[in-house]
Structure formats: C-alpha cells, structure tokens
Design a protein around this motif. Structure first.
Motif, PDB file in Angstrom:
ATOM      1  N   LYS A   1       0.851  -1.209   0.000  1.00 54.27           N
ATOM      2  CA  LYS A   1       0.000   0.000   0.000  1.00 54.27           C
ATOM      3  C   LYS A   1       0.883   1.254   0.000  1.00 54.27           C
ATOM      4  O   LYS A   1       2.054   1.203   0.392  1.00 54.27           O
ATOM      5  CB  LYS A   1      -0.897   0.009   1.246  1.00 54.27           C
ATOM      6  N   THR A   2       0.335   2.374  -0.377  1.00 55.79           N
ATOM      7  CA  THR A   2       1.092   3.628  -0.475  1.00 55.79           C
ATOM      8  C   THR A   2       1.835   3.940   0.817  1.00 55.79           C
ATOM      9  O   THR A   2       1.276   3.848   1.906  1.00 55.79           O
ATOM     10  CB  THR A   2       0.115   4.785  -0.802  1.00 55.79           C
ATOM     11  N   VAL A   3       3.100   4.318   0.677  1.00 55.86           N
ATOM     12  CA  VAL A   3       3.900   4.743   1.824  1.00 55.86           C
ATOM     13  C   VAL A   3       3.739   6.262   1.953  1.00 55.86           C
ATOM     14  O   VAL A   3       3.980   7.008   1.003  1.00 55.86           O
ATOM     15  CB  VAL A   3       5.394   4.386   1.629  1.00 55.86           C
ATOM     16  N   ASN A   4       3.308   6.694   3.146  1.00 51.25           N
ATOM     17  CA  ASN A   4       3.112   8.130   3.388  1.00 51.25           C
ATOM     18  C   ASN A   4       4.319   8.708   4.094  1.00 51.25           C
ATOM     19  O   ASN A   4       4.648   8.335   5.216  1.00 51.25           O
ATOM     20  CB  ASN A   4       1.854   8.347   4.228  1.00 51.25           C
ATOM     21  N   VAL A   5       4.965   9.649   3.415  1.00 51.41           N
ATOM     22  CA  VAL A   5       6.180  10.289   3.928  1.00 51.41           C
ATOM     23  C   VAL A   5       5.806  11.710   4.338  1.00 51.41           C
ATOM     24  O   VAL A   5       5.089  12.393   3.602  1.00 51.41           O
ATOM     25  CB  VAL A   5       7.247  10.367   2.811  1.00 51.41           C
ATOM     26  N   LEU A   6       6.285  12.158   5.500  1.00 47.53           N
ATOM     27  CA  LEU A   6       6.105  13.575   5.855  1.00 47.53           C
ATOM     28  C   LEU A   6       7.460  14.262   5.776  1.00 47.53           C
ATOM     29  O   LEU A   6       8.465  13.729   6.260  1.00 47.53           O
ATOM     30  CB  LEU A   6       5.502  13.721   7.256  1.00 47.53           C
ATOM     31  N   THR A   7       7.490  15.435   5.151  1.00 43.92           N
ATOM     32  CA  THR A   7       8.744  16.188   5.086  1.00 43.92           C
ATOM     33  C   THR A   7       8.507  17.647   5.477  1.00 43.92           C
ATOM     34  O   THR A   7       7.376  18.135   5.413  1.00 43.92           O
ATOM     35  CB  THR A   7       9.400  16.076   3.696  1.00 43.92           C
TER      36      THR A   7
END
Ligand code: MRU
Length: 364
Positions: free
Chosen positions: A155-161
């Motif tokens: 499933k989509t990997v959610n990255v916060l930057t």
C-alpha cells in the motif's frame, strides 16, 4: 531533474563558460526563471536573499562565487575578501563554510594566473560530487522505503517532510526527497505530506512544485498538522534534510523540524534525516549549544507573499500592525529523536559511533 521535459540543475555555467546561471527560487512556484550571476557580490546577494537556498546549494553557489571573484582579483587579498564576503551571508548551513574553506585551500597553492581556471574546475567538481552524493542518498533511502512498502503490503507509503530538501535545495536530486524520487521511479507507491514551512513557505512553494513536476502525489499541510496525522497513523515515516549535523548526530534544520521529531517519537513514527557528508560539522559535539541559528527579518513573519486571484504577486500584512516578531530560521533536533541518518555512504545511527562507522577518516 526535468522542467517541462528539459533537464535542469539548480546551478550551471552558461554558454560563455563563465557566467553562472541559477534558478531564481524567490519566483517559484508561480514563475520559472533563471538569474545570471557575474560577480561575487551577486552570488553573495543571491545566497543572502534566498534566490538560492538549501544547505548543499548554498555551498556550491559560494564555490562559484569564489570563481567569479577570482576573475576580478585573483590575488591573495582578493581571495580573502571574497571568502569573507560570501562567508558572511548565512550562518547555519555548514556547507557554506566547508565550500569556502576548500576553495581557499586549493587556490592558495595555485599560481595567480591559474586561479580563475582552477576555481571553475573545483566548483564544477564539487557540484558533480554533490549531485552524486544526493543520488546515492536516494539509493540508500530507497531501501528503507522498499522495506516500509513491504510491511504495508504494497500500500502507499506516506512520507512527511518539512521545508524543501529536494533538488532545488541541492545541485540535483535533493536529500530528503531523493529517496522519494527513487522509490517513485522504482514503482513504489509514495505520497508526501508537505509541511507548508512558515514563514517562507519552502514546503508549499518549492517542495510542492518539485513533487508536482515529477508526478508524485502530495498534500500540503499547515505546519501544526503533522502531529495530528501521526497520532492517527497517517504517516509511515518522516524524512527531512539538514543544514548542519554535529559529529554526534544532532541536526539543525528549518524551524519546526524539532516539533515534528517530538511528535514522531511520541507516535513511534521513524524519523530520518538525509544529508551529504558536506553537511556534517565534525568540529561540533553539542548542537543546541554550538550551532549558530540564523535570525531573519521580522517582516518574514508579519507579512506573507502570494498570488492573488487577478494573477498579481503581492505581499500583504497579516500581523497586527506594529507587532514585534521573532524569526529564528532553524532549530536543533537532538540525536536521541533521530532514527537514523541517510548519507551517501549508507544509513547509520545518529551518533558519533554511527557517523564514524561510515566515515572512519573523521574518527579522532
Ligand atoms: O532557509 P533555507 O530554505 O535555506 O533552509 C533549507 C532547509 O532547512 C533544508 O531543509 C536544508 O537546507 C536541507 S537541504 C537539502
């Protein structure tokens, strides 16, 4: 990286083989324009006024600034003057000092009549080295995102930057965003939560611009939303850049990074910092006490710039008239809040031992 299908670096030498061209980041995201630098003073202004910004790019612009300075005065006095001029532009990103120290030491050993040519060769070498380091950071970070993707069953990997640590902040690829580009290009579904990054909005303006141009899905957040999303399990990993990392793994980055690291720790979200080794200050051991934090104009807080519905770019006042405002541009995230450092030589613990395992030449 490509803009409208055309490959660009953030900085390059023009066809005349001496003018330095940079992407004017003060005009993004609404206008893509280049700016010519033809004197060291113009390079210094470009760094100070954030036409170019981001630790690695600041360093490379300064290296080319020295080359421009050598064209007008290649004597030792000229070299000293230009190194001091450029060195006084921004205090926090150590890449500036690193690049200037390197140029200074190389040029001092060079006969006067060879200094201009040598300065351009060295600056070009440093630019290529930065692009290669960022590409490697991308490869090492890709392995991390591949593992997260596997854990999530594809499933989509959610990255916060936070801020902009993409290709606009470097010569190419970026630091924090290099793994995102590598993952997207490898077919791993990724989505990026982009902190707007007040006061200058490098996230909303620059990171969003870059990701959109590359076709990577993203969502802009106000700076205070990240903790809320982490509490709800909507962030799989935080990846940020660094302006200066101490030899013991403390990290200075754009103001607000520390609060994201705290929220990540509280919620068990891995918090990675991506950086080339040119961003490590091996002389420093205690980031909070030692890293100089840039204080910028209060006007960046009391006013905001944007495009109005008629298409005009405007600056408007948002604070109560006459308000005092404080504007520290960076904060320090202690190493204990950092899951790992993604460098051009691999991923390591944010600690003296971790860094020295990858860079044994800096072991004392
Ligand atoms: O003030 P800026 O825009 O130069 O700050 C930039 C950042 O804080 C970046 O996150 C940092 O330089 C890492 S860039 C690869």
């Amino acid at each position: 990286m490509r803009i409208d299908g055309r490959p660009y670096r953030t900085l390059f030498v023009a066809d005349d083989r001496w003018t330095v061209q940079v992407i004017d980041q003060t005009r993004l995201p609404f206008e893509f324009a280049l700016r010519e630098l033809q004197a060291a003073e113009q390079a210094a202004d470009a760094i100070r006024d954030m036409v170019v910004r981001g630790a690695p790019l600041i360093g490379i612009t300064a290296a080319y600034g020295v080359a421009l300075g050598m064209r007008s005065d290649a004597t030792d006095a000229g070299l000293l003057r230009v190194v001091e001029l450029l060195g006084a532009t921004r205090p926090t990103a150590v890449n500036l000092r690193w690049a200037l120290a390197h140029m200074d030491s190389v040029l001092r050993d060079e006969p006067l009549d060879g200094r201009v040519a040598r300065a351009y060769v060295e600056a070009a070498r440093m630019a290529d080295e930065d692009a290669a380091a960022c590409e490697s950071i991308g490869r090492h970070g890709l392995a991390l995102l591949q593992r997260l993707s596997a854990v999530r069953g594809g499933k989509t990997v959610n990255v916060l930057t936070h801020c902009n640590a993409g290709w606009l902040a470097c010569v190419d690829w970026g630091t924090a965003l290099a793994p995102v580009y590598a993952a997207h290009d490898a077919g791993i579904p990724v989505h990026v939560y982009v902190d707007e990054t007040r006061p200058r909005n490098q996230g909303a303006a620059l990171t969003a611009f870059e990701l959109g141009a590359h076709g990577i899905p993203y969502t802009v957040l106000v700076d205070n939303a990240g903790g809320h999303l982490m509490q709800r399990g909507q962030v799989d990993v935080c990846i940020v850049g660094s302006d200066r990392t101490t030899g013991s793994g403390d990290v200075a980055n754009k103001i607000g990074t520390y609060l994201k690291a705290l929220a990540a720790k509280d919620n068990g979200v891995p918090f990675y910092v991506a950086l080339p080794s040119s961003t490590v200050d091996w002389t420093m051991h205690d980031g909070l006490r030692e890293i100089p934090i840039e204080e910028r104009s209060p006007r960046e807080i009391t006013h905001v710039r944007g495009r109005s519905d008629d298409g005009a770019l405007r600056e408007v006042e948002i604070a109560a008239p006459g308000s005092a405002a404080a504007n520290p541009a960076f904060d320090v995230t202690p190493s204990r809040l950092v899951t790992g450092l993604i460098t051009e030589r691999g991923v390591c613990d944010a600690s003296r031992e971790g860094l020295q395992s990858l860079f044994p030449e800096h072991a004392q």
